[in-house]
Design a protein around this motif. Structure first.
Motif, short mmCIF file in Angstrom:
data_model
loop_
_atom_site.label_atom_id
_atom_site.label_comp_id
_atom_site.label_asym_id
_atom_site.label_seq_id
_atom_site.Cartn_x
_atom_site.Cartn_y
_atom_site.Cartn_z
N PRO A 253 80.84 14.34 13.49
CA PRO A 253 80.31 14.20 14.86
C PRO A 253 81.28 13.44 15.75
O PRO A 253 82.08 12.63 15.27
CB PRO A 253 79.01 13.41 14.66
N LEU A 254 81.19 13.66 17.05
CA LEU A 254 82.13 13.06 18.00
C LEU A 254 82.05 11.53 17.98
O LEU A 254 83.08 10.86 18.12
CB LEU A 254 81.85 13.58 19.42
N GLU A 255 80.84 10.97 17.80
CA GLU A 255 80.72 9.51 17.77
C GLU A 255 81.48 8.94 16.57
O GLU A 255 82.17 7.91 16.68
CB GLU A 255 79.24 9.11 17.69
N ALA A 256 81.35 9.58 15.43
CA ALA A 256 82.06 9.12 14.24
C ALA A 256 83.56 9.32 14.41
O ALA A 256 84.36 8.53 13.88
CB ALA A 256 81.56 9.87 13.01
N GLY A 299 86.46 20.95 23.32
CA GLY A 299 85.70 19.72 23.36
C GLY A 299 84.84 19.45 22.14
O GLY A 299 84.04 18.50 22.14
N GLN A 300 85.00 20.23 21.08
CA GLN A 300 84.20 20.02 19.87
C GLN A 300 84.88 19.06 18.89
O GLN A 300 84.27 18.67 17.89
CB GLN A 300 83.94 21.36 19.18
N PHE A 301 86.13 18.72 19.19
CA PHE A 301 86.86 17.77 18.35
C PHE A 301 87.76 16.96 19.27
O PHE A 301 88.37 17.51 20.20
CB PHE A 301 87.69 18.50 17.30
N ARG A 302 87.82 15.66 19.04
CA ARG A 302 88.62 14.80 19.91
C ARG A 302 90.10 15.16 19.82
O ARG A 302 90.68 15.20 18.73
CB ARG A 302 88.42 13.34 19.52
N GLU A 303 90.70 15.40 20.97
CA GLU A 303 92.10 15.81 21.00
C GLU A 303 93.01 14.68 20.53
O GLU A 303 94.00 14.91 19.82
CB GLU A 303 92.48 16.25 22.42
N ASP A 304 92.67 13.44 20.92
CA ASP A 304 93.50 12.31 20.49
C ASP A 304 93.44 12.12 18.98
O ASP A 304 94.44 11.76 18.34
CB ASP A 304 93.11 11.03 21.23
N LEU A 305 92.27 12.37 18.39
CA LEU A 305 92.16 12.27 16.94
C LEU A 305 92.93 13.39 16.25
O LEU A 305 93.58 13.17 15.22
CB LEU A 305 90.69 12.31 16.52
N PHE A 306 92.89 14.57 16.85
CA PHE A 306 93.63 15.70 16.27
C PHE A 306 95.12 15.38 16.15
O PHE A 306 95.74 15.60 15.11
CB PHE A 306 93.43 16.96 17.11
N TYR A 307 95.70 14.82 17.22
CA TYR A 307 97.14 14.52 17.19
C TYR A 307 97.45 13.36 16.24
O TYR A 307 98.54 13.29 15.67
CB TYR A 307 97.65 14.23 18.60
N ARG A 308 96.49 12.44 16.06
CA ARG A 308 96.66 11.38 15.07
C ARG A 308 96.69 11.94 13.65
O ARG A 308 97.42 11.47 12.79
CB ARG A 308 95.53 10.36 15.20
N LEU A 309 95.85 12.94 13.42
CA LEU A 309 95.76 13.54 12.09
C LEU A 309 96.92 14.47 11.80
O LEU A 309 97.34 14.63 10.66
CB LEU A 309 94.45 14.33 11.94
#
Length: 474
Positions: A253-256, A299-309
């Motif tokens: 989920p986006l909050e997590a 918008g279903q996955f955080r873009e900043d988190l995607f680039y971190r991963l």
């Protein structure tokens, strides 16, 4: 210009293959047997050897040691895959089934030459033979220590990346279809890292209810929510000093996701219901079968988190693209299941080997393992038949004859004289037109080493009409 040696006793195929390769800017020499090749040429001087498996005198696999490390591509018209797998274990770089399409052969040749050049350039101080042995040893180490099976070029490349990435603390994103073995790769990365003695915590994000995911990952304080009667550490905290593997991270989920981003950016977590943060040292490995980049755009996955991963991305190929690996994996699963029931006589019948090779395995390695476990349980004799595998393959399409039958030499008829200008497609067309009056479709497919479906598709593509019904009983 790469210099290729063709060793093939069938004049039609040898001539057609030579013309095909010469038209595509390769220098080609040819021989009809291993002995002739030895007498006429210095075999290690070629860039690639393309050889039939079954030859007069010595088999084509003899060229593997004679080539002194140069790549050997084995051709076989046999329906059984066992001989091809054995060839790969002996050191053949790959195999290809006859009859083959022009594009299929050209792609294989180009890929093998490219891979061999890359290996030679990366390690110029080692001979080609030493390089091959080292690659095999590296693959064997991963196989033995971690359980990854496979020796196709894409998996060897994967092993190389694992060895490079594992010692670092970089985040890794493993992509691949369900059942391809993403958790095995994560375990390999952990076991080969400096964190190997610390815990590897695996979490399937899709298996935890959305209402509990934050509490499970980050922990909670007493009274944080109804039922929280005591404080509890989360899985991220449990992985402190080690590795956290988040499988199916696309389901988070986006909050997590926002909380996880804080872990990656600041190296700290905050339990649910707490105002205090605490430091954690965790390496994150994530896996998904979904396209996270597309999910991020929508918008279903955080873009900043995607680039971190997405610091390091490893893509696992599906089983249907791993060539002879499928049979190697199947045999390993058979051995494992046989030990569980204390039997050492179980083996795959010929039609089962064919079914394993031809089926696309949409569930990948997991589906293959389940099919073999089922077959072992239900098998009442030593031979496991295709029917016991419980997969959706037309049994009529499978070759039930001895793989060492006359299928190897479908051109033995004296009425079919070798023609220098004959292409591989011409070879297929001539054979079908000559023999379809006295052979069934099943027999034609068997002689050509292909399925009936493949025979029908080639008829359609080449415009070869099927003989009138009633000529020969099916």
């Amino acid at each position: 210009m790469p210099h290729i040696l063709i060793v093939e006793d069938e004049t039609i195929i040898r001539s057609a293959l030579r013309r095909l390769l010469e038209r595509n800017q390769y220098e080609v020499s040819e021989a009809g047997s291993v002995q002739e090749a030895q007498e006429r040429f210095s075999i290690p001087g070629f860039d690639l050897i393309v050889s039939d498996l079954r030859l007069p005198g010595a088999p084509g696999t003899e060229l593997i040691k004679l080539s002194e490390g140069k790549p050997v591509l084995i051709m076989t018209s046999y329906a059984s895959l066992r001989s091809a797998v054995d060839s790969m274990k002996m050191g053949a770089v790959d195999y290809i089934a006859k009859p083959f399409d022009h594009d299929e052969m050209l792609q294989a040749v180009a890929r093998i030459l490219r891979d061999h050049r890359a290996t030679s350039a990366a390690q110029p101080e080692r001979s080609s033979a030493e390089g091959a042995r080292a690659d095999d040893k590296a693959a064997d180490n991963l196989n033995g220590d971690i359980g990854i099976i496979g020796s196709c070029s894409s998996m060897l490349e994967m092993y190389s990346k694992i060895r490079k990435v594992a010692p670092t603390d970089s985040n890794v994103l493993i992509q691949g279809e369900s059942g391809t073995g993403k958790e095995l790769v994560a375990r390999a990365l952990h076991n080969l890292s400096r964190r190997a003695k610390a815990p590897l915590i695996s979490v399937n994000c899709a298996a935890i209810p959305e209402s509990l995911i934050e509490s499970e990952l980050f922990g909670h304080e007493k009274g944080a929510f109804t039922g929280a009667s005591a404080g509890r550490a989360g899985l991220v905290e449990a992985a402190d000093g080690g590795t956290l593997f988040l499988d199916e991270i696309g389901e988070l989920p986006l909050e997590a996701q926002a909380r996880l981003l804080r872990v990656l950016q600041e190296g700290e977590i905050r339990r649910v219901g707490s105002v205090q943060s605490q430091k954690v040292d965790v390496r994150l490995i994530a896996a998904t079968h979904r396209d996270l980049k597309t999910l991020a755009k929508t918008g279903q996955f955080r873009e900043d988190l995607f680039y971190r991963l997405h610091v390091i991305a490893l893509k696992l190929p599906p089983l249907r693209e791993r060539g002879s690996d499928v049979m190697e994996i199947a045999l390993a699963f058979l051995s494992r299941q046989s030990k569980r029931i204390n039997r050492d006589d179980l083996h795959f019948a010929h039609d089962a080997e064919q079914a394993i090779r031809q089926y696309p395995w949409p569930g990948n390695v997991r589906e293959l393992e389940n099919a073999i476990e089922r077959a072992v349980i239900l098998c009442e004799s030593a031979a496991i038949s295709a029917e016991l595998l419980g997969i959706d393959v037309e049994l009529d399409d499978l070759d039930d004859d001895d793989p060492y039958s006359e299928a190897h030499n479908p051109t033995s008829s004296t009425s079919m004289e070798p023609t220098e200008d004959l292409s591989l497609e011409d070879y297929f067309q001539h054979f079908v037109l000559e023999h379809q009056e006295h052979m069934t479709e099943t027999e034609l497919a068997r002689k050509l080493g292909i399925s009936r479906k493949c025979l029908w598709e080639r008829r359609q593509r080449l415009g070869i009409p099927r003989r009138k019904s009633g000529t020969t009983a099916e």
